[in-house]
Design a protein around this motif. Sequence first.
Motif, PDB file in Angstrom:
ATOM      1  N   ILE A   1      13.323   4.725 -27.823  1.00  0.00           N
ATOM      2  CA  ILE A   1      14.760   4.802 -28.100  1.00  0.00           C
ATOM      3  C   ILE A   1      14.972   4.986 -29.591  1.00  0.00           C
ATOM      4  O   ILE A   1      14.360   4.296 -30.411  1.00  0.00           O
ATOM      5  CB  ILE A   1      15.489   3.538 -27.605  1.00  0.00           C
ATOM      6  N   TYR A   2      15.823   5.940 -29.921  1.00  0.00           N
ATOM      7  CA  TYR A   2      16.213   6.185 -31.302  1.00  0.00           C
ATOM      8  C   TYR A   2      17.592   5.563 -31.524  1.00  0.00           C
ATOM      9  O   TYR A   2      18.499   5.742 -30.706  1.00  0.00           O
ATOM     10  CB  TYR A   2      16.257   7.689 -31.575  1.00  0.00           C
ATOM     11  N   VAL A   3      17.755   4.820 -32.611  1.00  0.00           N
ATOM     12  CA  VAL A   3      19.028   4.163 -32.907  1.00  0.00           C
ATOM     13  C   VAL A   3      19.682   4.845 -34.102  1.00  0.00           C
ATOM     14  O   VAL A   3      19.084   4.926 -35.180  1.00  0.00           O
ATOM     15  CB  VAL A   3      18.828   2.663 -33.198  1.00  0.00           C
ATOM     16  N   HIS A   4      20.899   5.325 -33.915  1.00  0.00           N
ATOM     17  CA  HIS A   4      21.635   5.939 -35.020  1.00  0.00           C
ATOM     18  C   HIS A   4      21.924   4.900 -36.097  1.00  0.00           C
ATOM     19  O   HIS A   4      22.314   3.763 -35.800  1.00  0.00           O
ATOM     20  CB  HIS A   4      22.964   6.515 -34.528  1.00  0.00           C
ATOM     21  N   ASP A   5      21.742   5.283 -37.334  1.00  0.00           N
ATOM     22  CA  ASP A   5      22.097   4.435 -38.477  1.00  0.00           C
ATOM     23  C   ASP A   5      23.533   4.786 -38.871  1.00  0.00           C
ATOM     24  O   ASP A   5      23.773   5.688 -39.664  1.00  0.00           O
ATOM     25  CB  ASP A   5      21.128   4.683 -39.633  1.00  0.00           C
ATOM     26  N   LEU A   6      24.482   4.060 -38.305  1.00  0.00           N
ATOM     27  CA  LEU A   6      25.889   4.397 -38.486  1.00  0.00           C
ATOM     28  C   LEU A   6      26.429   3.857 -39.802  1.00  0.00           C
ATOM     29  O   LEU A   6      25.976   2.830 -40.304  1.00  0.00           O
ATOM     30  CB  LEU A   6      26.727   3.813 -37.343  1.00  0.00           C
ATOM     31  N   PRO A   7      27.442   4.520 -40.344  1.00  0.00           N
ATOM     32  CA  PRO A   7      28.178   3.918 -41.466  1.00  0.00           C
ATOM     33  C   PRO A   7      28.747   2.562 -41.041  1.00  0.00           C
ATOM     34  O   PRO A   7      29.134   2.375 -39.875  1.00  0.00           O
ATOM     35  CB  PRO A   7      29.295   4.938 -41.733  1.00  0.00           C
TER      36      PRO A   7
ATOM     37  N   GLU B   1      20.602  15.080 -33.796  1.00  0.00           N
ATOM     38  CA  GLU B   1      20.232  14.371 -32.562  1.00  0.00           C
ATOM     39  C   GLU B   1      21.240  14.665 -31.448  1.00  0.00           C
ATOM     40  O   GLU B   1      20.883  14.701 -30.266  1.00  0.00           O
ATOM     41  CB  GLU B   1      20.156  12.860 -32.803  1.00  0.00           C
ATOM     42  N   TRP B   2      22.488  14.869 -31.837  1.00  0.00           N
ATOM     43  CA  TRP B   2      23.532  15.154 -30.857  1.00  0.00           C
ATOM     44  C   TRP B   2      23.344  16.546 -30.252  1.00  0.00           C
ATOM     45  O   TRP B   2      23.547  16.753 -29.050  1.00  0.00           O
ATOM     46  CB  TRP B   2      24.900  15.052 -31.528  1.00  0.00           C
ATOM     47  N   LYS B   3      22.968  17.496 -31.090  1.00  0.00           N
ATOM     48  CA  LYS B   3      22.908  18.890 -30.660  1.00  0.00           C
ATOM     49  C   LYS B   3      21.798  19.137 -29.637  1.00  0.00           C
ATOM     50  O   LYS B   3      21.863  20.118 -28.888  1.00  0.00           O
ATOM     51  CB  LYS B   3      22.719  19.787 -31.878  1.00  0.00           C
ATOM     52  N   ALA B   4      20.798  18.260 -29.577  1.00  0.00           N
ATOM     53  CA  ALA B   4      19.679  18.472 -28.653  1.00  0.00           C
ATOM     54  C   ALA B   4      20.150  18.537 -27.208  1.00  0.00           C
ATOM     55  O   ALA B   4      19.728  19.408 -26.441  1.00  0.00           O
ATOM     56  CB  ALA B   4      18.646  17.352 -28.825  1.00  0.00           C
TER      57      ALA B   4
ATOM     58  N   ASP C   1      11.629   8.839 -34.906  1.00  0.00           N
ATOM     59  CA  ASP C   1      11.514  10.262 -34.599  1.00  0.00           C
ATOM     60  C   ASP C   1      12.326  10.552 -33.345  1.00  0.00           C
ATOM     61  O   ASP C   1      11.888  10.260 -32.223  1.00  0.00           O
ATOM     62  CB  ASP C   1      10.041  10.623 -34.390  1.00  0.00           C
ATOM     63  N   SER C   2      13.509  11.104 -33.502  1.00  0.00           N
ATOM     64  CA  SER C   2      14.396  11.314 -32.358  1.00  0.00           C
ATOM     65  C   SER C   2      13.822  12.304 -31.343  1.00  0.00           C
ATOM     66  O   SER C   2      14.198  12.271 -30.171  1.00  0.00           O
ATOM     67  CB  SER C   2      15.762  11.808 -32.833  1.00  0.00           C
ATOM     68  N   SER C   3      12.884  13.157 -31.776  1.00  0.00           N
ATOM     69  CA  SER C   3      12.289  14.116 -30.838  1.00  0.00           C
ATOM     70  C   SER C   3      11.404  13.418 -29.810  1.00  0.00           C
ATOM     71  O   SER C   3      11.135  13.966 -28.746  1.00  0.00           O
ATOM     72  CB  SER C   3      11.478  15.174 -31.599  1.00  0.00           C
ATOM     73  N   LYS C   4      10.930  12.221 -30.134  1.00  0.00           N
ATOM     74  CA  LYS C   4      10.105  11.451 -29.196  1.00  0.00           C
ATOM     75  C   LYS C   4      10.949  10.581 -28.279  1.00  0.00           C
ATOM     76  O   LYS C   4      10.453  10.051 -27.288  1.00  0.00           O
ATOM     77  CB  LYS C   4       9.135  10.556 -29.965  1.00  0.00           C
ATOM     78  N   ALA C   5      12.226  10.408 -28.605  1.00  0.00           N
ATOM     79  CA  ALA C   5      13.064   9.428 -27.910  1.00  0.00           C
ATOM     80  C   ALA C   5      13.520   9.934 -26.541  1.00  0.00           C
ATOM     81  O   ALA C   5      13.883  11.098 -26.377  1.00  0.00           O
ATOM     82  CB  ALA C   5      14.275   9.078 -28.761  1.00  0.00           C
ATOM     83  N   SER C   6      13.501   9.035 -25.583  1.00  0.00           N
ATOM     84  CA  SER C   6      14.056   9.332 -24.262  1.00  0.00           C
ATOM     85  C   SER C   6      15.549   9.061 -24.219  1.00  0.00           C
ATOM     86  O   SER C   6      16.248   9.555 -23.339  1.00  0.00           O
ATOM     87  CB  SER C   6      13.345   8.490 -23.194  1.00  0.00           C
ATOM     88  N   ALA C   7      16.026   8.231 -25.157  1.00  0.00           N
ATOM     89  CA  ALA C   7      17.449   7.907 -25.219  1.00  0.00           C
ATOM     90  C   ALA C   7      17.829   7.623 -26.668  1.00  0.00           C
ATOM     91  O   ALA C   7      16.985   7.244 -27.481  1.00  0.00           O
ATOM     92  CB  ALA C   7      17.771   6.711 -24.336  1.00  0.00           C
ATOM     93  N   VAL C   8      19.101   7.810 -26.969  1.00  0.00           N
ATOM     94  CA  VAL C   8      19.620   7.582 -28.316  1.00  0.00           C
ATOM     95  C   VAL C   8      20.749   6.554 -28.226  1.00  0.00           C
ATOM     96  O   VAL C   8      21.730   6.764 -27.498  1.00  0.00           O
ATOM     97  CB  VAL C   8      20.143   8.887 -28.949  1.00  0.00           C
ATOM     98  N   PHE C   9      20.603   5.444 -28.948  1.00  0.00           N
ATOM     99  CA  PHE C   9      21.594   4.375 -28.913  1.00  0.00           C
ATOM    100  C   PHE C   9      22.585   4.519 -30.064  1.00  0.00           C
ATOM    101  O   PHE C   9      22.191   4.730 -31.212  1.00  0.00           O
ATOM    102  CB  PHE C   9      20.900   3.013 -28.985  1.00  0.00           C
ATOM    103  N   VAL C  10      23.874   4.391 -29.742  1.00  0.00           N
ATOM    104  CA  VAL C  10      24.948   4.469 -30.739  1.00  0.00           C
ATOM    105  C   VAL C  10      25.534   3.064 -30.917  1.00  0.00           C
ATOM    106  O   VAL C  10      26.305   2.606 -30.066  1.00  0.00           O
ATOM    107  CB  VAL C  10      26.059   5.440 -30.298  1.00  0.00           C
ATOM    108  N   PRO C  11      25.196   2.345 -31.984  1.00  0.00           N
ATOM    109  CA  PRO C  11      25.668   0.961 -32.154  1.00  0.00           C
ATOM    110  C   PRO C  11      27.078   0.863 -32.717  1.00  0.00           C
ATOM    111  O   PRO C  11      27.333   0.213 -33.741  1.00  0.00           O
ATOM    112  CB  PRO C  11      24.623   0.372 -33.110  1.00  0.00           C
ATOM    113  N   TYR C  12      28.000   1.528 -32.053  1.00  0.00           N
ATOM    114  CA  TYR C  12      29.420   1.489 -32.425  1.00  0.00           C
ATOM    115  C   TYR C  12      30.079   0.351 -31.647  1.00  0.00           C
ATOM    116  O   TYR C  12      30.028   0.324 -30.413  1.00  0.00           O
ATOM    117  CB  TYR C  12      30.060   2.836 -32.097  1.00  0.00           C
TER     118      TYR C  12
END
Length: 573
Positions: free
Chosen positions: A141-147, A263-266, A217-228
């Motif tokens: 899992i890739y975690v977005h580093d949000l503002p 990561e979104w565009k993938a 590495d988001s290319s390896k991730a099966s999911a992307v977490f958005v901690p909003y």
Amino acid sequence: MDNPISTRCRSHFWLVVFTLFVFWYILLYVYDWSSVPGLTRNVDTKSHANSSALPNSNFVHVPSNPNSVTSTKQDSNASRNVTDVIMEEEEKPTKNISSQKDWIEPVDQIQALEKESEPLLRRNGAENGNEPKESCAGRYIYVHDLPTQFNDDLVKQCKSLSRWSDMCQYMINMGLGPDLGNPQRVFLPTGWFSTNQFSLELIFHNRMKQYECLTNDSSKASAVFVPYYAGLDIARYLWGGFNMSTRDKTSLDMARWLREKPEWKAMRGRDHFLVAGRITWDFRRVIDEESVWGNKLMVLPEFKNVTMLTIESSPWNSNDFAIPYPTYFHPSNDNEVIQWQNKVRRQRRRILFSFAGAPRPNIEDSIRGEIMDQCISAQRRCKLLECKNDKNKCEKPLYVMKVFQSSIFCLQPSGDSFTRRSTFDSILAGCIPVFFSPGSAYVQYLWHLPRDFNKYSVLIPEDDVKEKKVNIEKVLNQIPKSKVLAMREEVIRLIPKVIYADPRSKLEKLEDAFDITVKGVLERMEMLRRGIREGKNSSFDIDEEYSWKYNLFGTVDKHDWDHFFLRTDRGRY
């Protein structure tokens, strides 16, 4: 001086010992035992059998990480397969090992077996942290580093999160809230906190920080977490007459920020997921009118692609999934869970059924008033914990858990929406939940609760209560004692699945609500990818109106529950 006789005796003793040693050495290392017919095979077989039982054997893998029962079973099967090969080799005619060539063949066979076992052993090493985490394949899992405006700043502005209470007290201990201690020995000495029901985003994010398969590495991730922290965001503006622009601003900013990320565009966000720690209706304003409730986070084009995790999902939409409300119990180890299960299992329950709540006179179809009347009529058979005035005991974990721990059944009617946190409080107390609509749990928590709802709960149709066709006390009294005991045991077994462990630790053998949620998300992502490979634009080929039916039953055929989910009922929410 030594006695001459004792000196001679000692000399003879050491002579005997030396003679026996020489004789043992000749038998063991000099004599060719392979010349004795049938003996070699028996000795070798016994040797292999013993080696297969050793913990450090090259042929048997003992999993070092017992978190997953499935993994253990697979590893055990792999061990048996290797052992079977060894036994097959032993069934071949035994050779007289008298030349170098005869020795080479068994060595080659063992090396082949070791090579076959290598993936299994490598996985064991990865679990111990000795090698790369091959067990994370398909789980990264890739975690977005949000503002910080999307999460941390909202926590710092905790005084603005509620008009009625100070939410700052609930932000401590990584979102668990203040430590409860163990007043009146109702809880356990540790693991209990005064947790707010809307703190899930903070708890989940802190648990995610400890997830074992994070990747940069988001290319390896099966999911992307958005901690909003979408729930904390909208909580500031649900009351007080804030206009739509104010309510929607942060959501629109979040959508814009995500769109610009590679990561979104993938997958255009289809591999993204987000936890919104409130009910789905707070984020589904479908009409742009100032008087309409909530914001439009979940109806934005971007977030229609995102998997949304809420404490209550919509039966008529396919991209949000319900996960349990946070309870008061956040254990730091498996033993605390087992201790609590044993405690509620031994609990003496003198009350047939109970209800903790308040009436909903402003909701026309609410059955709460009738339920409270029936509870009062049942006298000692029912305990009513009424939520009213400044001394609202429903907000105090001590009173809630005391009532539920002393009850056999706990009534869970709908309130302002389909679901209630009280459902999970009752499960935590080992109290069998009684529902009046399948929308309160059965079509909601598909990853966490059994599909066979009769195993752990009772369903009394709300229309029957409303029309006074049913007496709740009589219905519950008619359930056989053996059935009640089986249902309670099933409820107690569910406890680990509906609690969130302390983010500062991790359960080893048991899976909690976070673990089960992550598994569900990863399985959904794989399903979405499979759909994309097959040329589908969506994971559903059905009308979203029937999402509840398709998710639960796998079909959209006519069902007895259809009247519970008529679209006209949506006005209640």
